[in-house]
Motif scaffolding. Structure first.
Motif, PDB file in Angstrom:
ATOM      1  N   SER A  88       0.831  -1.208   0.000  1.00  0.00           N
ATOM      2  CA  SER A  88       0.000   0.000   0.000  1.00  0.00           C
ATOM      3  C   SER A  88       0.862   1.253   0.000  1.00  0.00           C
ATOM      4  N   GLY A  89       1.985   1.185   0.728  1.00  0.00           N
ATOM      5  CA  GLY A  89       2.875   2.326   0.778  1.00  0.00           C
ATOM      6  C   GLY A  89       3.503   2.632  -0.570  1.00  0.00           C
ATOM      7  N   VAL A  90       3.936   1.585  -1.278  1.00  0.00           N
ATOM      8  CA  VAL A  90       4.540   1.776  -2.597  1.00  0.00           C
ATOM      9  C   VAL A  90       3.527   2.389  -3.558  1.00  0.00           C
ATOM     10  N   VAL A  91       2.306   1.861  -3.556  1.00  0.00           N
ATOM     11  CA  VAL A  91       1.266   2.395  -4.433  1.00  0.00           C
ATOM     12  C   VAL A  91       0.931   3.832  -4.056  1.00  0.00           C
ATOM     13  N   GLY A  92       0.842   4.104  -2.750  1.00  0.00           N
ATOM     14  CA  GLY A  92       0.557   5.460  -2.311  1.00  0.00           C
ATOM     15  C   GLY A  92       1.609   6.450  -2.754  1.00  0.00           C
ATOM     16  N   LEU A  93       2.882   6.021  -2.727  1.00  0.00           N
ATOM     17  CA  LEU A  93       3.961   6.897  -3.162  1.00  0.00           C
ATOM     18  C   LEU A  93       3.909   7.141  -4.670  1.00  0.00           C
ATOM     19  N   LEU A  94       3.781   6.055  -5.448  1.00  0.00           N
ATOM     20  CA  LEU A  94       3.831   6.185  -6.900  1.00  0.00           C
ATOM     21  C   LEU A  94       2.627   6.926  -7.467  1.00  0.00           C
ATOM     22  N   LEU A  95       1.438   6.604  -6.975  1.00  0.00           N
ATOM     23  CA  LEU A  95       0.238   7.199  -7.538  1.00  0.00           C
ATOM     24  C   LEU A  95      -0.101   8.561  -6.930  1.00  0.00           C
ATOM     25  N   LEU A  96      -0.059   8.630  -5.619  1.00  0.00           N
ATOM     26  CA  LEU A  96      -0.526   9.847  -4.952  1.00  0.00           C
ATOM     27  C   LEU A  96       0.598  10.863  -4.750  1.00  0.00           C
ATOM     28  N   VAL A 119      -2.345  13.833 -19.022  1.00  0.00           N
ATOM     29  CA  VAL A 119      -2.523  12.640 -18.195  1.00  0.00           C
ATOM     30  C   VAL A 119      -3.207  11.523 -18.983  1.00  0.00           C
ATOM     31  N   ALA A 120      -3.954  11.885 -20.017  1.00  0.00           N
ATOM     32  CA  ALA A 120      -4.636  10.877 -20.838  1.00  0.00           C
ATOM     33  C   ALA A 120      -3.664   9.951 -21.538  1.00  0.00           C
ATOM     34  N   ALA A 121      -2.378  10.303 -21.537  1.00  0.00           N
ATOM     35  CA  ALA A 121      -1.380   9.448 -22.180  1.00  0.00           C
ATOM     36  C   ALA A 121      -0.931   8.293 -21.283  1.00  0.00           C
ATOM     37  N   VAL A 122      -1.443   8.198 -20.055  1.00  0.00           N
ATOM     38  CA  VAL A 122      -1.041   7.128 -19.141  1.00  0.00           C
ATOM     39  C   VAL A 122      -1.192   5.735 -19.760  1.00  0.00           C
ATOM     40  N   PRO A 123      -2.303   5.422 -20.456  1.00  0.00           N
ATOM     41  CA  PRO A 123      -2.408   4.081 -21.055  1.00  0.00           C
ATOM     42  C   PRO A 123      -1.287   3.776 -22.034  1.00  0.00           C
ATOM     43  N   LEU A 124      -0.725   4.806 -22.641  1.00  0.00           N
ATOM     44  CA  LEU A 124       0.358   4.586 -23.592  1.00  0.00           C
ATOM     45  C   LEU A 124       1.652   4.196 -22.858  1.00  0.00           C
ATOM     46  N   TRP A 125       1.931   4.844 -21.728  1.00  0.00           N
ATOM     47  CA  TRP A 125       3.084   4.451 -20.914  1.00  0.00           C
ATOM     48  C   TRP A 125       2.910   3.018 -20.413  1.00  0.00           C
ATOM     49  N   LEU A 126       1.681   2.682 -20.044  1.00  0.00           N
ATOM     50  CA  LEU A 126       1.412   1.326 -19.566  1.00  0.00           C
ATOM     51  C   LEU A 126       1.712   0.292 -20.639  1.00  0.00           C
ATOM     52  N   MET A 127       1.382   0.629 -21.870  1.00  0.00           N
ATOM     53  CA  MET A 127       1.632  -0.308 -22.960  1.00  0.00           C
ATOM     54  C   MET A 127       3.129  -0.532 -23.142  1.00  0.00           C
ATOM     55  N   VAL A 169       5.341  21.250 -17.411  1.00  0.00           N
ATOM     56  CA  VAL A 169       4.913  20.182 -18.309  1.00  0.00           C
ATOM     57  C   VAL A 169       5.771  18.944 -18.104  1.00  0.00           C
ATOM     58  N   ALA A 170       7.082  19.138 -17.919  1.00  0.00           N
ATOM     59  CA  ALA A 170       7.983  18.010 -17.703  1.00  0.00           C
ATOM     60  C   ALA A 170       7.646  17.291 -16.388  1.00  0.00           C
ATOM     61  N   ILE A 171       7.365  18.059 -15.333  1.00  0.00           N
ATOM     62  CA  ILE A 171       6.980  17.463 -14.050  1.00  0.00           C
ATOM     63  C   ILE A 171       5.706  16.648 -14.209  1.00  0.00           C
ATOM     64  N   LEU A 172       4.764  17.170 -14.970  1.00  0.00           N
ATOM     65  CA  LEU A 172       3.499  16.476 -15.191  1.00  0.00           C
ATOM     66  C   LEU A 172       3.725  15.165 -15.943  1.00  0.00           C
ATOM     67  N   VAL A 173       4.570  15.193 -16.952  1.00  0.00           N
ATOM     68  CA  VAL A 173       4.866  13.974 -17.711  1.00  0.00           C
ATOM     69  C   VAL A 173       5.515  12.928 -16.803  1.00  0.00           C
ATOM     70  N   LEU A 174       6.453  13.351 -15.953  1.00  0.00           N
ATOM     71  CA  LEU A 174       7.076  12.419 -15.007  1.00  0.00           C
ATOM     72  C   LEU A 174       6.029  11.840 -14.051  1.00  0.00           C
ATOM     73  N   GLY A 175       5.056  12.678 -13.675  1.00  0.00           N
ATOM     74  CA  GLY A 175       3.981  12.194 -12.814  1.00  0.00           C
ATOM     75  C   GLY A 175       3.145  11.126 -13.486  1.00  0.00           C
ATOM     76  N   THR A 176       2.885  11.293 -14.779  1.00  0.00           N
ATOM     77  CA  THR A 176       2.106  10.279 -15.495  1.00  0.00           C
ATOM     78  C   THR A 176       2.875   8.958 -15.584  1.00  0.00           C
ATOM     79  N   SER A 178       5.039   7.902 -13.316  1.00  0.00           N
ATOM     80  CA  SER A 178       4.944   7.318 -11.978  1.00  0.00           C
ATOM     81  C   SER A 178       3.600   6.636 -11.785  1.00  0.00           C
ATOM     82  N   TRP A 179       2.527   7.300 -12.246  1.00  0.00           N
ATOM     83  CA  TRP A 179       1.185   6.715 -12.138  1.00  0.00           C
ATOM     84  C   TRP A 179       1.118   5.406 -12.920  1.00  0.00           C
ATOM     85  N   ALA A 180       1.695   5.397 -14.120  1.00  0.00           N
ATOM     86  CA  ALA A 180       1.657   4.192 -14.953  1.00  0.00           C
ATOM     87  C   ALA A 180       2.422   3.044 -14.295  1.00  0.00           C
TER      88      ALA A 180
END
Length: 331
Positions: A88-96, A119-127, A169-176, A178-180
């Motif tokens: 839970s801690g790892v997920v909390g760090l990466l996502l939140l 942020v809509a590009a998250v599915p692409l990072w997942l792929m 914008v770069a920070i936001l991309v890095l966040g996506t 991390s979320w992926a």
């Protein structure tokens, strides 16, 4: 990356529910998760430091949810193993902390609609993470990924037409990213089987990490509670009640009762809601470049969704449940 939803394991049980209930829950996810980008923008514009603001959001939601669970089922329901707590801690760090926190920091200059489109590009990072894991996606999936990244690149260079700064914008991309990563590997982290308990710990740990990050960024010195206007407090309360509690509950219901291909449509509906609300309420400047880039991202994600949902047609109703709330339909 939904800006407000933690990853949880799917609920057990058969996927059977009335269409009305399913579509009602889906409508909540569409609108509420799409509106959280606007609420975050209002919070940071109200001079609430981004990390401390989001920390208070998740910590308050965790406290409310823990209290509800303890009163309803007893404090024993919140008991978890060390492995479950660590997961839970790892997920909390990466996502939140890193994912949602990046959104909040970026939205100090990035308009809410543009943030949602990126942020809509998250599915692409997942792929791409799936490819790194040895999977071999279809040609149509690759086409969708290439189109999606082209749209994301177009959005990234649109900062010259808005108040967005390249660093934001770069920070936001890095966040996506991390979320992926969190979405991809959460099923392997041994999260608590009870999704409400998992979410409680994810929000508590992620929120605590946000406090520490905020302190390192010097945010306490910039926090002046008396200077925060009513809109800022209202937006923060909205994020707690609707973004972190109501939408999550609706999403949990969907995970147990609806196909993941339908649930995952939030990935390209949320940006449309965010752009519309940002334009209507905050008068955010929507340029042709932003609209074009957003349309390209949505097209790319839609192609990935179409390609990845095909195997589900041949599966039976006893197929394995969805992996996690943060995972788009390609997962």
């Amino acid at each position: 990356m939904a800006a407000s939803a933690p990853v949880v394991p799917a609920l057990p049980g058969a996927r059977s529910a009335s269409p009305a209930m399913i579509w009602s829950a889906l409508a909540i996810v569409y609108v509420v998760w799409g509106s959280t980008y606007l609420a975050i923008r209002i919070v940071v514009e109200a001079q609430i430091p981004p990390m401390l603001g989001m920390a208070s959001r998740f910590l308050a939601a965790a406290l409310l949810l823990a209290t509800f669970l303890a009163l309803r089922s007893g404090a024993g329901r919140l008991k978890v193993t060390r492995r479950e707590l660590l997961g839970s801690g790892v997920v909390g760090l990466l996502l939140l902390a890193f994912g949602n926190g990046a959104v909040a920091i970026a939205e100090q200059t990035v308009p809410s609609g543009l943030a949602a489109l990126l942020v809509a590009a998250v599915p692409l990072w997942l792929m791409l993470l799936r490819v790194g894991g040895g999977e071999r996606p279809r040609v149509l999936t690759w086409i969708g990924v290439l189109i999606g990244f082209a749209g994301a690149a177009l959005l990234s260079i649109s900062g010259g037409d808005t108040s967005a700064k390249p660093l934001s914008v770069a920070i936001l991309v890095l966040g996506t990213i991390s979320w992926a990563v969190g979405s991809r590997f959460s099923p392997r982290l041994g999260l608590p089987k009870d999704p409400l308990v998992a979410t409680t710990y994810e929000m508590a740990i992620g929120g605590t990490a946000m406090v520490l990050i905020g302190v390192l960024r010097g945010e306490p010195a910039r926090l002046h509670l008396g200077a925060v206007d009513t809109k800022g407090w209202f937006a923060l309360a909205y994020l707690v009640v609707f973004g972190s509690l109501l939408a999550y509950t609706a999403y949990s219901y969907l995970l147990a009762n609806a196909p993941i291909s339908l649930i995952g449509t939030y990935a390209y509906v949320n940006p449309a809601v965010a752009v519309l609300l940002g334009w209507l309420i905050l008068s955010e400047h929507v340029t042709t470049t932003i609209l074009l880039g957003g349309a390209v991202v949505v097209l790319g994600v839609a192609l990935v969704v179409t390609a990845e949902r095909r195997p589900a047609v041949a599966t039976t109703s006893s197929a394995a449940p969805a992996k996690g709330a943060g995972a788009p339909p390609s997962e």
